[in-house]
Design a protein around this motif. Structure first.
Motif, PDB file in Angstrom:
ATOM      1  N   UNK A 166      -6.300  24.055  18.713  1.00  0.00           N
ATOM      2  CA  UNK A 166      -5.800  25.368  18.270  1.00  0.00           C
ATOM      3  C   UNK A 166      -6.650  25.838  17.099  1.00  0.00           C
ATOM      4  N   UNK A 167      -6.769  27.160  16.975  1.00  0.00           N
ATOM      5  CA  UNK A 167      -7.369  27.780  15.795  1.00  0.00           C
ATOM      6  C   UNK A 167      -6.822  29.172  15.667  1.00  0.00           C
ATOM      7  N   UNK A 168      -6.441  29.540  14.453  1.00  0.00           N
ATOM      8  CA  UNK A 168      -5.993  30.904  14.192  1.00  0.00           C
ATOM      9  C   UNK A 168      -6.215  31.228  12.725  1.00  0.00           C
ATOM     10  N   UNK A 169      -7.073  32.225  12.476  1.00  0.00           N
ATOM     11  CA  UNK A 169      -7.346  32.702  11.111  1.00  0.00           C
ATOM     12  C   UNK A 169      -7.775  31.562  10.196  1.00  0.00           C
ATOM     13  N   UNK A 170      -8.466  30.582  10.770  1.00  0.00           N
ATOM     14  CA  UNK A 170      -8.959  29.445  10.012  1.00  0.00           C
ATOM     15  C   UNK A 170      -8.057  28.230  10.048  1.00  0.00           C
ATOM     16  N   UNK A 171      -6.778  28.390  10.379  1.00  0.00           N
ATOM     17  CA  UNK A 171      -5.884  27.246  10.551  1.00  0.00           C
ATOM     18  C   UNK A 171      -6.303  26.503  11.815  1.00  0.00           C
TER      19      UNK A 171
END
Length: 739
Positions: free
Chosen positions: A470-475
Motif C-alpha cells: 500500500x501507498x498513499x500520500x507517502x504512508x
C-alpha cells in the motif's frame, strides 16, 4: 472494417449461402453479478460486523453467504474503484490518489489508463448487460462538464447504462446527476433521496434487461453515495440512535470489540488499539459537546440503516425478476471510516468543507435540522475511530483503519455460503479475477490479483497471494505471509527516516502491538520488499506533497485555468467539479442582454442552493445581487432603473488579499450601481453548481419564487472574467474533507 463472412455470396440469393456470426457470450450457466460499493463505511459499521446500527438486509445476506474479515482496499475512493474494476494496483493504472489531479507522472494521471481493460468492458464483450448506478469518481475533474469529453465517463469504459454522479460526493437531496453522457435534473418529488433513486434506476435497468435480453447475464454495480458526508436521511431513521450512542465513543469501541468476538469475526485474543491521541476522552467533553457529537453519530447511523433498507429493496427486485438464485452479490466499502469531519464534526458539512469551523454553541441550536436538506452532517473524528474499531487510524492512512473493509459475499445458489466467516487475506485487486473465473472468463485478463473463489467452499483454502503493498500520500505498508510492516509519513521528511512498525497479524489481528524490535531482520526484509513492489507497480516517484501543491496541477487542465469564459444563454448546468461556482476569487460576471424592457425580469446567473450561494437577477426594474455564506447574508440592489435596449448587467467581486472577505459591486452598462461587503466567501458554498438564466432546483435568492427564468430571448450570454488565480490553499483544505 469489412465483416468476416463465412457464407457464400453468389449472383442471387438462390445461389448464395447465408451465415450469421456467433453472438458473443459466456456459458449458459454464467451467473449475474451485483457489486455494491458503500462509501466511507468502517469495518465495524454493519450489524454482522459488530455494530449496534440496524442493518438487517446486509446481515441477512451475510447469514446466507460469507463474511470476509481480512479483506483490504486502498485508503481512498478513486484508487479503490480503479483497482476493483481493473484487478490491478492503482498506481499502475494511473490512479495514485484521486481523479482530481494529473501530476505529470504515469502513476497519477487522474484517470484509468485507456489501454487497461475494465471489468464491465470485458463482460460486455462476452454478452453481459452492464449497468452502473451511483458514484463513479474516475473521470478527471476537468472533463466533468456538459460537453465532456466523455472518454473517461462510464459508458466509454464498458457500461451499457449509467445513472449517478461523477464527483467524489454529492447532496443526497440535491444531487448533480448524469444519465449516460448527459446531465439530468434530480427528480422533483416530495421526500426525494438519492439512495432510493439509485435503487429505482437499478430496478428499471434490470427489468429492461430481463424483458429484452432474457438469455443474457448482467453485471450491476451499485455505488451508493452513502455513507460519505453529507450524511442525510429521514429523521425517523436518525432519532432512535441518539440514546444508542449516548455513552460515547470510548465505551462504544469496547462494546464493538466484544460483539465482534461474540460474532466470530475476530478471535478472542484480539486487543483494542489505543484511542487516537488527537481524540479527547469522551468523559472529558462538556455536556454540550457530548450532545452535539451524539446527534451527529446518530445521523450517520440513520443514514446507514436507510441505505440498508434500499439494499433490501434491491434484493427484492432480484427476487421479483427471478434472478436472485443465480446471482453473485458482493458488498464492500471503498475505504475505512473518515476523520474528515474534524474535531467537532458539523451540522452543516459545508463549513468544514470550506475550511471553516462553526462554533459548537451555534451548532447545538440547530440539531433539529440534522439529516435534512439544511442539515448535511458530518460526525467528528472520534466516531470514525468507532467505525474502524478495533483498528488504528482512518481513511487516507494505510493502517487497518484506512484499508480494512467489510466484505460480504453471497455466491450463486449451491456455490457455498451459510453464514460462515472467512479469514484468508483478500485485496480489492482479487475481486475482478474472482468474478471472471466464476463466469467462465478466468483467462481473459492479466491482473495483479488472484481469484479467491476456492474459499467459497473451503474455509481452510490458503490465501492465493503472498504479498500486497500500500501507498498513499507517502504512508506505506506491506503485507507478506501474515506479517505487516507499516509507517506513517510526515510530509517533507526523509523517507529513509520513517519509523516502521511490524505486526504479526495472525497473533495480533488488530495490529495493536509493534514487534519491530524483536524482529529487526524480518522488518528490513519487508521494507526492501516494499521497494521492490513499488518499482514493479509504478509507485515511484513517491509524492508526499500536500494537497495545496498537488491541486496546482488541476489548473493547467481545468476550467479554473481560464481567465474568461463566454457562456451562451443555452449553456447547461455548470457542475461543482469545474471549480467555477464559488465566490472565493476576484471576478466580474456580466450578463449581455438584447432588447431589455422594464417589464423583463428573472435570474441571470445562480450558483449554489437554498441557504448557501449567490445569485444575480432582475426584479421590478432593478438589478439585485444576493450572497448567502457562512454566518452572513448580503443583498445589494441598484438604486436607479435599468436602461432599456441592449445593455450589460453584472457584479464585480473584489477579494480582500488578507482575508476571506470580498466587496460586491453591481455594474450596469459599465457604471457602478451599488455595493456591499461580504464577510466570508468560499469555494464550497454548496454541493450544487451554477445555472444560467434560471435558478432551477433549490432557489438561492430570497426575492423570488421557483426557478424564475429570465424573460425569453433577452439574455444572450454571461461572461465570467477572473482577476486572480484560485486560492489553492483554501480549495485544498476543502478537498481534504470532501474526498
Amino acid at each position: 472494417m469489412a465483416e468476416s463472412f463465412a457464407g457464400v455470396v453468389g449472383r442471387t440469393v438462390a445461389e448464395s449461402q447465408p451465415h450469421w456470426p456467433p453472438r458473443p457470450g459466456v456459458p449458459g450457466s454464467a451467473p449475474d453479478v451485483v457489486i455494491v460499493v458503500l462509501d466511507d463505511v468502517g469495518w465495524s459499521d454493519f450489524g454482522c460486523f459488530g455494530s449496534p446500527i440496524r442493518t438487517p438486509h446486509f446481515d441477512s445476506l451475510a447469514a446466507a453467504g460469507l463474511r470476509y474479515t481480512n479483506f483490504h482496499v486502498t485508503p481512498l475512493c478513486s484508487p479503490t474503484r480503479a483497482s476493483l474494476l481493473t484487478g490491478l494496483n492503482h498506481h499502475s493504472v494511473g490512479m495514485r490518489f484521486l481523479s482530481d489531479a494529473d501530476t505529470g507522472f504515469p502513476n497519477s494521471r487522474g484517470r484509468v489508463s485507456a489501454d487497461v481493460p475494465m471489468l464491465p468492458a470485458v463482460l460486455q464483450e462476452h454478452g453481459y448487460g452492464t449497468y452502473l448506478v451511483g458514484k463513479w469518481h474516475l473521470t478527471p475533474h476537468h472533463e466533468v462538464t456538459p460537453a465532456g469529453p466523455h472518454r473517461d465517463w462510464p459508458l466509454a469504459r464498458g457500461f451499457d447504462r449509467f445513472y449517478g454522479f461523477l464527483d467524489g460526493c454529492t447532496d443526497q437531496y440535491l444531487p448533480e446527476l448524469y444519465e449516460d453522457n448527459r446531465q439530468v435534473p434530480p427528480p422533483d418529488r416530495p421526500g426525494y433521496h438519492l439512495s432510493e433513486d439509485l435503487v429505482d434506476q437499478a430496478a428499471t435497468f434490470l427489468a429492461n434487461h430481463v424483458a429484452f435480453r432474457p438469455d443474457d447475464p448482467f453485471f450491476l454495480q451499485v455505488a451508493f453515495g452513502a455513507a460519505h458526508a453529507p450524511m442525510q436521511a429521514p429523521r425517523s431513521y436518525i432519532e432512535p440512535y441518539v440514546e444508542v450512542f449516548a455513552d460515547g465513543w470510548d465505551v462504544e469501541r469496547e462494546r464493538r470489540l466484544r460483539r465482534q468476538v461474540e460474532l466470530g469475526v475476530l478471535p478472542e485474543h484480539t486487543r483494542l488499539t489505543e484511542r487516537d491521541p488527537n481524540v479527547p476522552a469522551w468523559a472529558e467533553l462538556s455536556p454540550e459537546r457530548q450532545r452535539l457529537y451524539t446527534h451527529l453519530q446518530a445521523t450517520y447511523a440513520g443514514m446507514m440503516e436507510h441505505t440498508d433498507a434500499q439494499f433490501g429493496r434491491l434484493l427484492a427486485v432480484l427476487e421479483e425478476l427471478g434472478r436472485r438464485q443465480n446471482t453473485l452479490v458482493l458488498v464492500m466499502s471503498d475505504n475505512g471510516a473518515s476523520r474528515e469531519g474534524g474535531t467537532h464534526g458539523a451540522v452543516d458539512c459545508n463549513w468544514p468543507y470550506s475550511g471553516l469551523s462553526e462554533p459548537v454553541e451555534a451548532q447545538v441550536q440547530r440539531l433539529e435540522l440534522l439529516g435534512g436538506p439544511d442539515g448535511p452532517a458530518h460526525y467528528p473524528e472520534g466516531w470514525a475511530g468507532v467505525g474502524n474499531a478495533p483498528f488504528r487510524k482512518y481513511k487516507q492512512y494505510v493502517d487497518l483503519g484506512g484499508v480494512r473493509s467489510p466484505l460480504i459475499v453471497a455466491p450463486p445458489a449451491g456455490a457455498a455460503g451459510d453464514g460462515e466467516v472467512r479469514t484468508q487475506f483478500v485485496h480489492v485487486v482479487d475481486v475482478m479475477p474472482t468474478v471472471l473465473e466464476l463466469v467462465g472468463l478466468g483467462d481473459r485478463c492479466a491482473t495483479h490479483g488472484a481469484s479467491f473463489r476456492p474459499t467459497f467452499v473451503d474455509p481452510s483454502a490458503p490465501a492465493q497471494r503472498r504479498t500486497q503493498y500500500w501507498e498513499m500520500l507517502g504512508h506505506r505498508a506491506l503485507w507478506r505471509d501474515g506479517w505487516k510492516a507499516v509507517t506513517v509519513h510526515e510530509p517533507g521528511s526523509d523517507y529513509d527516516a520513517d519509523t516502521w512498525r511490524l505486526y504479526d497479524t495472525v497473533a495480533d489481528p488488530s495490529e495493536s502491538t509493534d514487534v519491530a524490535e524483536q524482529h529487526p531482520e524480518l522488518l528490513r526484509e519487508l521494507i526492501d520488499c516494499w521497494w521492490e513492489e513499488a518499482r514493479r507497480h509504478d509507485v515511484l516517484p513517491l509524492d508526499d506533497r500536500p494537497l495545496v501543491e498537488l491541486l496546482g496541477f488541476r489548473s493547467p487542465f481545468g476550467q479554473t485555468a481560464r481567465k474568461s469564459l463566454e457562456l451562451p444563454a443555452r449553456t447547461g448546468h455548470i457542475p461543482f467539479a469545474t471549480g467555477l461556482t464559488g465566490s472565493e476569487r476576484s471576478f466580474e460576471l456580466v450578463a449581455c442582454l438584447a432588447g431589455y424592457r422594464a417589464d423583463h425580469q428573472g435570474v441571470l446567473f445562480a450558483s449554489g442552493s437554498a441557504g448557501r450561494g449567490y445569485v444575480l437577477y432582475v426584479a421590478d426594474g432593478r438589478l439585485v445581487f444576493e450572497h448567502h455564506g457562512f454566518g452572513s447574508d448580503v443583498e445589494v440592489r441598484s438604486v436607479s432603473p435599468l436602461p432599456t435596449g441592449a445593455c450589460e448587467l453584472g457584479v464585480r467581486l473584489e477579494r480582500d488579499p488578507d482575508s476571506r472577505a470580498s466587496r460586491a459591486t453591481l455594474v450596469v452598462s459599465g457604471a457602478d450601481a451599488g455595493s456591499a461587503d461580504i464577510e466570508t466567501t468560499s469555494a464550497h458554498l454548496s454541493f450544487w453548481g451554477a445555472d444560467i438564466g434560471r435558478d432551477p432546483v433549490s432557489q438561492v435568492g430570497t426575492g423570488y419564487q421557483g426557478e424564475n427564468p429570465f424573460s425569453a430571448g433577452v439574455l444572450r450570454s454571461v461572461r465570467l472574467t477572473y482577476h486572480d488565480r484560485p486560492p489553492i490553499a483554501e480549495i485544498a483544505a476543502a478537498l481534504e474533507h470532501i474526498e
